[in-house]
Structures are given as structure tokens and as C-alpha cells.
Write a protein that holds these residues in place. Structure first.
Motif, PDB file in Angstrom:
ATOM      1  N   ALA A 189      -2.402 -11.681 -14.921  1.00 21.45           N
ATOM      2  CA  ALA A 189      -2.910 -12.120 -13.621  1.00 21.45           C
ATOM      3  C   ALA A 189      -2.004 -11.622 -12.502  1.00 21.45           C
ATOM      4  O   ALA A 189      -2.469 -11.196 -11.436  1.00 21.45           O
ATOM      5  N   ALA A 190      -0.690 -11.663 -12.727  1.00 16.34           N
ATOM      6  CA  ALA A 190       0.256 -11.170 -11.726  1.00 16.34           C
ATOM      7  C   ALA A 190       0.110  -9.667 -11.527  1.00 16.34           C
ATOM      8  O   ALA A 190       0.131  -9.169 -10.391  1.00 16.34           O
ATOM      9  N   LEU A 214       0.829  -1.199   0.000  1.00 13.03           N
ATOM     10  CA  LEU A 214       0.000   0.000   0.000  1.00 13.03           C
ATOM     11  C   LEU A 214       0.869   1.258   0.000  1.00 13.03           C
ATOM     12  O   LEU A 214       1.675   1.486   0.903  1.00 13.03           O
ATOM     13  N   GLY A 215       0.714   2.073  -1.037  1.00 13.44           N
ATOM     14  CA  GLY A 215       1.420   3.336  -1.136  1.00 13.44           C
ATOM     15  C   GLY A 215       2.882   3.227  -1.520  1.00 13.44           C
ATOM     16  O   GLY A 215       3.556   4.252  -1.676  1.00 13.44           O
ATOM     17  N   ARG A 216       3.386   2.019  -1.709  1.00  8.92           N
ATOM     18  CA  ARG A 216       4.798   1.836  -2.028  1.00  8.92           C
ATOM     19  C   ARG A 216       5.005   1.694  -3.539  1.00  8.92           C
ATOM     20  O   ARG A 216       4.055   1.581  -4.307  1.00  8.92           O
ATOM     21  N   THR A 217       6.256   1.687  -3.932  1.00  9.70           N
ATOM     22  CA  THR A 217       6.595   1.372  -5.319  1.00  9.70           C
ATOM     23  C   THR A 217       6.811  -0.130  -5.413  1.00  9.70           C
ATOM     24  O   THR A 217       7.740  -0.665  -4.814  1.00  9.70           O
ATOM     25  N   ALA A 218       5.941  -0.808  -6.131  1.00  8.44           N
ATOM     26  CA  ALA A 218       6.053  -2.252  -6.323  1.00  8.44           C
ATOM     27  C   ALA A 218       6.714  -2.515  -7.668  1.00  8.44           C
ATOM     28  O   ALA A 218       6.258  -2.019  -8.699  1.00  8.44           O
ATOM     29  N   VAL A 219       7.799  -3.290  -7.645  1.00  6.60           N
ATOM     30  CA  VAL A 219       8.492  -3.666  -8.873  1.00  6.60           C
ATOM     31  C   VAL A 219       8.216  -5.150  -9.105  1.00  6.60           C
ATOM     32  O   VAL A 219       8.781  -6.010  -8.426  1.00  6.60           O
ATOM     33  N   LEU A 220       7.325  -5.444 -10.026  1.00  6.98           N
ATOM     34  CA  LEU A 220       6.964  -6.825 -10.347  1.00  6.98           C
ATOM     35  C   LEU A 220       7.933  -7.349 -11.395  1.00  6.98           C
ATOM     36  O   LEU A 220       8.019  -6.808 -12.492  1.00  6.98           O
TER      37      LEU A 220
END
Length: 222
Positions: free
Chosen positions: A143-144, A124-130
Motif C-alpha cells: 500500500a505504501a 514528481l520526477g524525483r528519486t523517492a526513497v521509501l
């Protein structure tokens, strides 16, 4: 371009990502590997970015009697179906119910095994690097992306060493940023773009996450 292995590719990918996440709006970074194959790549990215590592698991949905996946499922999300493939096979979404049930159980089993009792990293609120080892399967990657986006990160970056150019173009609208080192016109599988490419086992995935959990600082570093 051909990569020596997933670790080498992950190091190169991390160098490309570093300027994109450094000092951006105070958001802390979490690297999420598309497990299991994307975890060795993601582990290198997490190490260079000094960010915590987590995983998301996606499983294909297959209709009995057919080898071609008709959908994919991630933890907590409804199934994502390829409506064109369902129509071409003459089946309905209801007919893959058994596959949905079976693969949802498998997703939960793997995520539990990989985390070994550790809580999911908050996004939540962070930078997500998938991070994936290759953007080659539309259903799996979408889907990911949906699963990570559901955690409401402040920013979502999709990254991979290699990806199909057309698929990457389609995915750009689903994320805030897409980073791919090599975009051939056709890339139907990730393996051919690596010198060494093996099936990452459950135990390997669990070890990678455990190592990074042990090295993470309280409160995470970003």
C-alpha cells in the motif's frame, strides 16, 4: 544480524543507499518514511543523504470479530485487499466498508498531525526513497509503495534494515530498486530484529518531520 535500535539501523541503511542516489540523472532525492515506525530510520537516511524527509501513513483494515488484517489503506488510494484472506474468512470487500471509512479518517488525521500544515513534498520526477523499519507485512508495504508510486517519482527505491526474504523477492518487481541489509528466510515482525524497539508515538513522528523541515534548504538540497 540484529540492530541496536532504529536510528543505528537507519545510519547503516543510509551508507548502503548513498552510492545509489549520488549523481543519478540529476533527480533530486526525497526520503519518505513509512510512518510512524519507519520515521526514525528514515530520518537517519535523510540526514546522511542531505535530503528532505516526508512521511506516508498506511493503516490496516480489520473485519469486526477478526484480528487478522484483510487489507490496508494509504492516503488518496483505494483500499488494497488480501483476496485470499477475505475468502478464507467468508467476507466480502463491501463488509469492511466501515473499517475503510474509519481508517481513511485516521490516515488523514495522522498525516495532518505529522506535517503540521506543511505541504507534502513533491515527488514528481524525483528519486523517492521509501523507508520502513522492516519489510514484514505485505499489505502495508505494498500500500505504501502504491501511494508513493502514484506521485510519479522518476525513480522509486524501497529500503529497510530487515525484511522477509520471500516478501522482498516479490516486491522487487514493484520498485526500481530494493535495498535491505538483512533478509532472513522468515521475518514476520520487525521488532525481534532490534535491541530496542518501541511504538513510535504521533508526537515523536511529528517532531522528526518538523526537525527536518527546519533544516531543509530552500528548493531542497538534491
Amino acid at each position: 544480524m540484529r540492530f541496536l535500535d532504529r536510528s543505528t539501523a537507519g545510519h547503516q541503511l543510509a551508507r548502503r543507499l548513498a552510492p545509489l542516489v549520488d549523481g543519478r540523472g540529476g533527480h533530486r532525492v526525497v526520503v519518505v518514511g513509512l510512518a510512524p515506525g519507519g520515521l526514525p530510520v528514515a530520518a537517519e537516511v535523510a540526514e546522511l543523504l542531505e535530503a528532505p524527509l516526508d512521511a506516508t501513513v498506511v493503516r490496516p483494515l480489520v473485519v469486526p470479530g477478526y484480528d487478522r488484517p484483510v487489507g490496508a489503506i494509504a492516503d488518496g488510494d483505494p483500499p488494497l485487499f488480501d483476496r485470499y484472506t477475505l475468502r478464507s474468512l467468508g467476507v466480502t470487500a463491501a463488509e469492511v466498508g466501515a473499517s475503510v471509512k474509519r481508517e481513511r479518517v485516521e490516515v488523514h488525521r495522522r498525516e495532518s498531525l505529522y506535517r503540521q500544515g506543511r505541504a507534502r513534498r513533491p515527488l514528481l520526477g524525483r528519486t523517492a526513497v521509501l523507508v520502513s523499519d522492516g519489510l514484514t507485512d505485505a499489505l502495508t508495504v505494498r500500500a505504501a509503495v502504491h501511494a508513493v508510486a502514484a506521485e510519479r517519482p522518476g525513480r522509486l527505491i524501497l529500503a529497510a534494515p530487515v525484511g522477509d526474504a520471500r516478501l522482498a523477492a516479490e516486491l522487487r518487481d514493484d520498485v526500481d530498486e530494493l535495498v535491505c541489509l538483512h533478509l532472513p528466510r522468515y521475518a514476520h515482525a520487525a521488532g525481534p530484529w532490534y535491541g530496542e524497539f518501541h511504538d513510535v508515538t504521533d508526537s515523536e513522528a511529528a517532531v522528526l518531520l518538523r526537525r527536518h523541515a527546519a533544516s531543509a534548504l530552500p528548493g531542497d538540497r538534491r
